[in-house]
Design a protein around this motif. Structure first.
Motif, short mmCIF file in Angstrom:
data_model
loop_
_atom_site.label_atom_id
_atom_site.label_comp_id
_atom_site.label_asym_id
_atom_site.label_seq_id
_atom_site.Cartn_x
_atom_site.Cartn_y
_atom_site.Cartn_z
N SER A 18 0.83 -1.21 0.00
CA SER A 18 0.00 0.00 0.00
C SER A 18 0.86 1.26 0.00
O SER A 18 0.56 2.23 -0.71
CB SER A 18 -0.93 0.01 1.22
N TRP A 19 1.94 1.25 0.82
CA TRP A 19 2.87 2.39 0.81
C TRP A 19 3.46 2.58 -0.58
O TRP A 19 3.59 3.71 -1.07
CB TRP A 19 4.00 2.17 1.81
N SER A 25 1.42 6.52 -7.00
CA SER A 25 0.31 7.38 -7.40
C SER A 25 0.65 8.85 -7.19
O SER A 25 0.37 9.70 -8.04
CB SER A 25 -0.95 7.02 -6.60
N PHE A 26 1.29 9.17 -6.05
CA PHE A 26 1.69 10.55 -5.80
C PHE A 26 2.69 11.05 -6.84
O PHE A 26 2.65 12.20 -7.27
CB PHE A 26 2.30 10.68 -4.40
N LEU A 27 3.60 10.16 -7.24
CA LEU A 27 4.62 10.54 -8.21
C LEU A 27 4.06 10.61 -9.63
O LEU A 27 4.74 11.09 -10.54
CB LEU A 27 5.78 9.54 -8.16
N GLY A 28 2.83 10.11 -9.82
CA GLY A 28 2.22 10.16 -11.14
C GLY A 28 2.92 9.28 -12.13
O GLY A 28 3.28 9.73 -13.23
N VAL A 29 3.15 8.01 -11.75
CA VAL A 29 3.88 7.09 -12.63
C VAL A 29 3.18 6.97 -13.98
O VAL A 29 3.82 6.94 -15.03
CB VAL A 29 3.99 5.70 -11.97
N ASN A 30 1.85 6.89 -13.97
CA ASN A 30 1.12 6.77 -15.24
C ASN A 30 0.99 8.12 -15.95
O ASN A 30 0.75 8.17 -17.15
CB ASN A 30 -0.27 6.19 -14.98
N ARG A 31 1.11 9.21 -15.19
CA ARG A 31 1.08 10.56 -15.74
C ARG A 31 -0.12 10.80 -16.67
O ARG A 31 0.00 11.38 -17.74
CB ARG A 31 2.39 10.86 -16.50
N VAL A 32 -1.28 10.35 -16.25
CA VAL A 32 -2.46 10.56 -17.08
C VAL A 32 -3.63 11.16 -16.31
O VAL A 32 -4.55 11.69 -16.91
CB VAL A 32 -2.93 9.22 -17.72
N ASN A 33 -3.60 11.11 -14.97
CA ASN A 33 -4.81 11.45 -14.23
C ASN A 33 -4.63 12.51 -13.14
O ASN A 33 -5.51 12.69 -12.32
CB ASN A 33 -5.43 10.19 -13.63
N TRP A 39 -5.21 12.03 -4.95
CA TRP A 39 -6.19 11.56 -3.96
C TRP A 39 -6.12 10.04 -3.80
O TRP A 39 -6.26 9.53 -2.69
CB TRP A 39 -7.60 11.98 -4.37
N LEU A 40 -5.89 9.35 -4.91
CA LEU A 40 -5.76 7.90 -4.83
C LEU A 40 -4.52 7.52 -4.04
O LEU A 40 -4.53 6.57 -3.25
CB LEU A 40 -5.70 7.29 -6.24
N GLY A 41 -3.44 8.28 -4.23
CA GLY A 41 -2.22 8.05 -3.46
C GLY A 41 -2.46 8.25 -1.97
O GLY A 41 -1.95 7.50 -1.14
N ALA A 42 -3.25 9.29 -1.62
CA ALA A 42 -3.59 9.53 -0.22
C ALA A 42 -4.38 8.36 0.36
O ALA A 42 -4.14 7.92 1.49
CB ALA A 42 -4.39 10.82 -0.09
N PHE A 43 -5.31 7.83 -0.43
CA PHE A 43 -6.10 6.67 0.01
C PHE A 43 -5.19 5.48 0.31
O PHE A 43 -5.32 4.82 1.35
CB PHE A 43 -7.12 6.30 -1.06
N TYR A 44 -4.24 5.21 -0.57
CA TYR A 44 -3.34 4.07 -0.38
C TYR A 44 -2.45 4.26 0.85
O TYR A 44 -2.20 3.31 1.60
CB TYR A 44 -2.47 3.85 -1.62
N CYS A 45 -1.96 5.48 1.06
CA CYS A 45 -1.09 5.73 2.21
C CYS A 45 -1.87 5.56 3.53
O CYS A 45 -1.34 5.01 4.50
CB CYS A 45 -0.50 7.14 2.13
N LEU A 217 -5.84 -4.50 -6.21
CA LEU A 217 -5.72 -3.04 -6.22
C LEU A 217 -4.52 -2.60 -7.05
O LEU A 217 -4.61 -1.66 -7.85
CB LEU A 217 -5.56 -2.52 -4.79
N ALA A 218 -3.39 -3.27 -6.86
CA ALA A 218 -2.18 -2.92 -7.59
C ALA A 218 -2.38 -3.10 -9.09
O ALA A 218 -1.98 -2.25 -9.90
CB ALA A 218 -1.01 -3.77 -7.10
N TYR A 219 -3.01 -4.21 -9.45
CA TYR A 219 -3.25 -4.47 -10.88
C TYR A 219 -4.12 -3.38 -11.49
O TYR A 219 -3.82 -2.84 -12.56
CB TYR A 219 -3.93 -5.83 -11.05
N SER A 220 -5.20 -3.03 -10.80
CA SER A 220 -6.12 -2.03 -11.35
C SER A 220 -5.46 -0.67 -11.45
O SER A 220 -5.66 0.06 -12.42
CB SER A 220 -7.39 -1.95 -10.49
N THR A 221 -4.65 -0.31 -10.44
CA THR A 221 -4.01 1.01 -10.44
C THR A 221 -2.96 1.13 -11.52
O THR A 221 -2.88 2.15 -12.22
CB THR A 221 -3.37 1.28 -9.06
N LEU A 222 -2.15 0.11 -11.68
CA LEU A 222 -1.03 0.18 -12.62
C LEU A 222 -1.47 -0.01 -14.07
O LEU A 222 -0.67 0.17 -14.98
CB LEU A 222 0.03 -0.87 -12.25
N THR A 223 -2.73 -0.38 -14.29
CA THR A 223 -3.23 -0.54 -15.66
C THR A 223 -4.23 0.54 -16.02
O THR A 223 -4.95 0.42 -17.01
CB THR A 223 -3.89 -1.91 -15.86
#
Length: 370
Positions: A18-19, A25-33, A39-45, A217-223
């Motif tokens: 989760s960390w 998510s905070f770093l914007g790896v996908n850089r699309v949203n 906010w999603l990064g805050a949820f995971y943290c 969760l990881a699969y859905s986030t990274l795709t």
């Protein structure tokens, strides 16, 4: 006891994952949203804080003060998920009163600072005895919050996916299907929590179940794919008037028929449906009417949404292409693109729904008939 500790170690895996997801998510790896990812990064943290606290409790690591610090953000976790979903599905009209969702968390924080944490900070290492009604709120508010926000998030996603077919002739890569798997994962967490209350067996294996949920969760986030913003008529939004109600008062049955004739003539004669990126606003601009008028005419004059209207015309085009000698050299993807479809998946799905045949079956049947 050893077996319990081995299983409880999965809380550490879930917390670490989760960390990591929060950081990505905070770093914007996908850089699309953009903001939605934050906010999603805050949820995971915050979710990571929960798993870390449970792990510490299982292995008696840290004192009551540390455990309570990790528990404090819990009531802010689901509002963060809600705001993430809101920014994903309606980035241009996200909740302007977002801070109100954190009022319960702030009240819980204030209550802790005044009533709970002084005992822990003074080394007593235990919480004061609370009145029954207060214990009930502290114990069950988060559970109710989880259920409420999950239902709201699911409704937002379903509304978004339904609205797509009102304004777009293609939905692949813009329907945010990956968010469905994210919400399924959260639902899994809720069910584990519910079943864990009544079943000791579920409680025993819950660390593994939570970890499986984190993998999903990881699969859905990274795709995840890019945001698709649902189009909104600025005039309707500004006036606060229901477009459908306004059109009911403005358009007569004769006007609807006239507009329907114009829409059909322009769209078919000029083959505007062959544009694979065609949207409701794009078509309304080419025809010369407003998006709400076009939507109303399609829904009430033709009994179809925009997605159905355009893709049925493309299906008719595909029928001609499939039987034409000039396009025998094309494969099915080539036919789909030539007919205006954005993908082979939409082509096959729409074609089968309209004809009860696959494209290849359609060629075979008509070849035999010929």
């Amino acid at each position: 006891m050893a077996d319990v500790n081995i299983l409880a170690a999965f809380y550490a895996f879930s917390g670490g994952a989760s960390w990591l997801l929060g950081s990505l998510s905070f770093l914007g790896v996908n850089r699309v949203n953009g903001r939605a990812d934050q906010w999603l990064g805050a949820f995971y943290c915050l979710l990571a804080c929960t798993f870390t606290r449970i792990f510490f409790e299982e292995f008696s690591i840290g004192g009551g003060f540390l455990l309570h610090l990790l528990e404090l953000p819990t009531w802010a976790m689901l509002p963060c998920l809600y705001l993430a979903i809101t920014h994903f599905v309606t980035p241009s009209t996200a909740d302007k009163h977002w801070h109100l969702h954190f009022v319960p968390f702030l009240l819980f924080l204030l209550f802790s600072l005044v009533y709970l944490m002084p005992n822990l900070f003074n080394g007593q290492n235990h919480l004061p005895v609370l009145p029954p009604w207060m214990r009930f709120i502290v114990q069950y508010f988060f559970f109710g919050q989880m259920v409420y926000y999950w239902i709201v998030c699911f409704w937002l996603l379903r509304r978004h996916q339904k609205n797509l077919k009102m304004v777009a002739s293609f939905t692949e890569k813009i329907d945010l299907e990956w968010l469905k798997y994210l919400l399924i994962s959260v639902l899994l967490f809720i069910l584990i929590r519910i079943l864990g209350i009544s079943s000791v067996h579920v409680t025993y294996i819950s660390p593994i179940l939570y970890f499986l949920g984190i993998i999903l969760l990881a699969y859905s986030t990274l795709t995840q794919k890019s945001i698709y913003a649902v189009e909104i008529d600025p005039s309707a939004k500004k006036e606060g008037v229901s477009p459908k109600k306004a059109l009911n008062e403005r358009l007569t049955a004769e006007q609807v028929e006239e507009l329907k004739s114009i829409v059909m003539r322009k769209t078919v004669d000029e083959k505007l449906y062959l544009d694979p990126s065609l949207t409701l606003s794009g078509l309304s601009g080419k025809i010369g009417i407003s998006t709400h008028e076009l939507s109303y005419v399609l829904n009430n004059g033709l009994g179809k949404n925009f997605y159905q209207f355009i893709n049925e015309l493309r299906t008719e085009e595909a029928k001609s292409l499939l039987l034409s000698k000039d396009t025998k050299h094309l494969d099915m993807l080539g036919v789909a693109i030539r007919a205006g479809f954005n993908s082979k998946t939409t082509f096959y799905t729409t074609f089968k729904k309209a004809t009860n045949l696959t494209p290849k079956e359609y060629i075979k049947v008509n070849s035999v008939a010929g």
